[in-house]
Motif scaffolding. Sequence first.
Motif, short mmCIF file in Angstrom:
data_model
loop_
_atom_site.label_atom_id
_atom_site.label_comp_id
_atom_site.label_asym_id
_atom_site.label_seq_id
_atom_site.Cartn_x
_atom_site.Cartn_y
_atom_site.Cartn_z
N LEU A 30 1.03 -1.18 0.01
CA LEU A 30 -0.09 0.15 -0.15
C LEU A 30 0.87 1.45 -0.15
O LEU A 30 1.90 1.36 0.77
CB LEU A 30 -0.79 0.13 1.25
N ALA A 31 0.53 2.23 -0.96
CA ALA A 31 1.35 3.34 -1.14
C ALA A 31 1.60 4.05 0.19
O ALA A 31 2.38 4.98 0.42
CB ALA A 31 0.88 4.08 -2.34
N ASN A 32 0.61 4.14 1.06
CA ASN A 32 0.83 5.00 2.35
C ASN A 32 1.06 4.15 3.43
O ASN A 32 1.16 4.86 4.61
CB ASN A 32 -0.58 5.74 2.56
N ALA A 33 1.60 3.05 3.64
CA ALA A 33 1.73 2.03 4.57
C ALA A 33 3.42 2.48 4.72
O ALA A 33 4.24 1.56 4.56
CB ALA A 33 1.51 0.69 4.41
N PHE A 34 3.79 3.54 5.65
CA PHE A 34 5.09 3.77 5.59
C PHE A 34 5.49 2.79 6.64
O PHE A 34 4.85 2.83 7.65
CB PHE A 34 5.18 5.31 6.06
N VAL A 35 6.63 2.21 6.41
CA VAL A 35 7.26 1.27 7.42
C VAL A 35 7.58 1.81 8.80
O VAL A 35 8.62 2.86 8.58
CB VAL A 35 7.85 0.35 6.74
N ARG A 36 7.71 1.35 10.14
CA ARG A 36 8.34 1.73 11.22
C ARG A 36 9.86 0.95 11.18
O ARG A 36 9.64 -0.27 10.51
CB ARG A 36 7.55 1.31 12.54
N ALA A 37 11.05 1.58 11.78
CA ALA A 37 12.04 0.93 11.74
C ALA A 37 12.17 -0.60 12.32
O ALA A 37 12.78 -1.64 11.52
CB ALA A 37 13.02 1.88 12.37
N HIS A 38 11.27 -0.89 13.44
CA HIS A 38 11.31 -2.11 14.06
C HIS A 38 10.44 -3.06 12.98
O HIS A 38 10.53 -4.39 13.27
CB HIS A 38 10.86 -2.26 15.42
N ASP A 39 9.70 -2.64 12.16
CA ASP A 39 8.98 -3.53 11.22
C ASP A 39 9.82 -3.94 9.85
O ASP A 39 9.28 -4.42 8.98
CB ASP A 39 7.63 -2.89 10.81
N LEU A 40 10.89 -3.30 9.65
CA LEU A 40 11.73 -3.52 8.31
C LEU A 40 11.90 -5.11 7.72
O LEU A 40 11.92 -5.19 6.92
CB LEU A 40 12.91 -2.65 8.38
N THR A 41 12.16 -5.74 9.24
CA THR A 41 12.53 -6.96 8.77
C THR A 41 11.30 -8.01 8.40
O THR A 41 11.38 -8.98 8.01
CB THR A 41 13.13 -7.68 9.78
N LYS A 42 10.13 -7.48 8.82
CA LYS A 42 8.83 -8.25 8.77
C LYS A 42 8.37 -8.10 7.16
O LYS A 42 8.85 -7.13 6.49
CB LYS A 42 7.60 -7.61 9.56
N SER A 43 7.73 -9.27 6.42
CA SER A 43 7.58 -9.15 5.08
C SER A 43 6.07 -8.19 5.19
O SER A 43 5.22 -8.28 5.91
CB SER A 43 7.23 -10.59 4.65
N GLU A 44 6.22 -7.33 4.07
CA GLU A 44 4.88 -6.39 3.68
C GLU A 44 4.09 -7.19 3.02
O GLU A 44 4.23 -8.06 2.06
CB GLU A 44 5.56 -5.27 3.14
#
Length: 408
Positions: A30-44
């Motif tokens: 999703l184009a507005n689903a900006f990711v938090r640093a601690h979620d970077l390793t989770k799959s989007e």
Amino acid sequence: MTRDFFKRTSCRACLAKSLTPVLSLGRQPLANAFVRAHDLTKSEKTFPLAIEFCGRCSMVQLSHVVNPAVLFADYHYLTSASAPLIEHFSSLANTIASHVSVHDLVVEIGSNDGTLLQALKGRCRVLGVDPAKNVAWRAVSLGVRTIPTFFSNALAEEIVRKEGAARVIVANNVIAHIDDLDDVVRGVRTLLDAKGFFLFEVHWVGNLIGKGGFDQIYHEHLSYFSLHALSTICTRFGLVLADVTVVPIHGESLQVTVRKSGSPSRRVHSLLQKERKIGLTRVSTYRTFARKVETTRRTLRTLILDLRKEGKTIVGYGAPAKGNTLLNYVRFTSKHLTYITDTTPLKWDRFAPGSHIRIVPPERLRTHRPDYILLLAWNYAPQILEKEKVLRKRGTKFIIPVPSVRII
Ligand code: TYD
């Protein structure tokens, strides 16, 4: 809707069942689903991003619809973050104010952080409706009454019961977000008083495929309207598409006035004629557009890879939703752009969905001047190029990605 997304099989404007696929941008987050640093390793989560054309009424729409509960759960778009939009809304507020008295009710669908209604407060009764709770509370804290839910015919009936009919209903950049347009248009008909008008702005598909950019295609934008498609919907609900003006928002948007009676203005007839002339009613026009999009992808990718090989630093300017369509379609990551600046504090220190490029405050440009800036918020190019005169004098070049790649 319990699923995260579904394939839409009928035209949203005329309900026809035969839609022709014209362009696919692959699966994207999703184009507005900006990711938090601690979620970077989770799959989007990613969803198909493609558009289809209706040969019967000239509607252009996404092939798949993402569940709004998923789409708007954590929404970061703030109207008040864009100075040009604040200006546009304040002049729109003056126009609306000239048609209402203090007792009249003005309802805004998709009222976001209350920017427009705040400018109208005191001049009439205002009521906002917006499902993005984290954004709606901002409006409430500014004293703009906001119902934090989706607009529907049921809600319209409730508002009429509690507050009476609305003299004006406004909906800017929101109609394209709605899957069940029938329910919303029915709701507008329920809520609007006989002398009132419904004023809305939508991005124009003529801009998307012409001077605009394919990056305006993302999951929030379910529909890409021509006046032909809009007039089809109005006709189905016995409403009159009374007037239209092309306004310079998101490239070119249509500012449409709908009434319960009367007849369409000359401007409506001439825009319908223009749409036929430029081919918005023919599938071949959209196929040509799809080929241009592919060329842009190749040109932009080659340019950025070549500049990186030369050791140049490149950053992004503005982290609008559309920027993420572009970055993900061209497959850019933090290897290509070091950071992206944005004026919205909510986006800072988050990472762009898919590309995972860090968003930073604009001040970073003063301390780490880049060689090149990819202008992701290209719709504000004139204002931004003027604002960044000093940077440009010092040698930083701007790359405008769409409709075709340019360096200035
Ligand atoms: P916009 O094009 O309004 O929205 P969308 O997300 O619908 O594509 O977004 C513009 C973004 O650019 C917004 O996040 C604010 C940012 N911006 C800047 O960082 N600097 C600026 O000078 C301007 C005008 C916008």
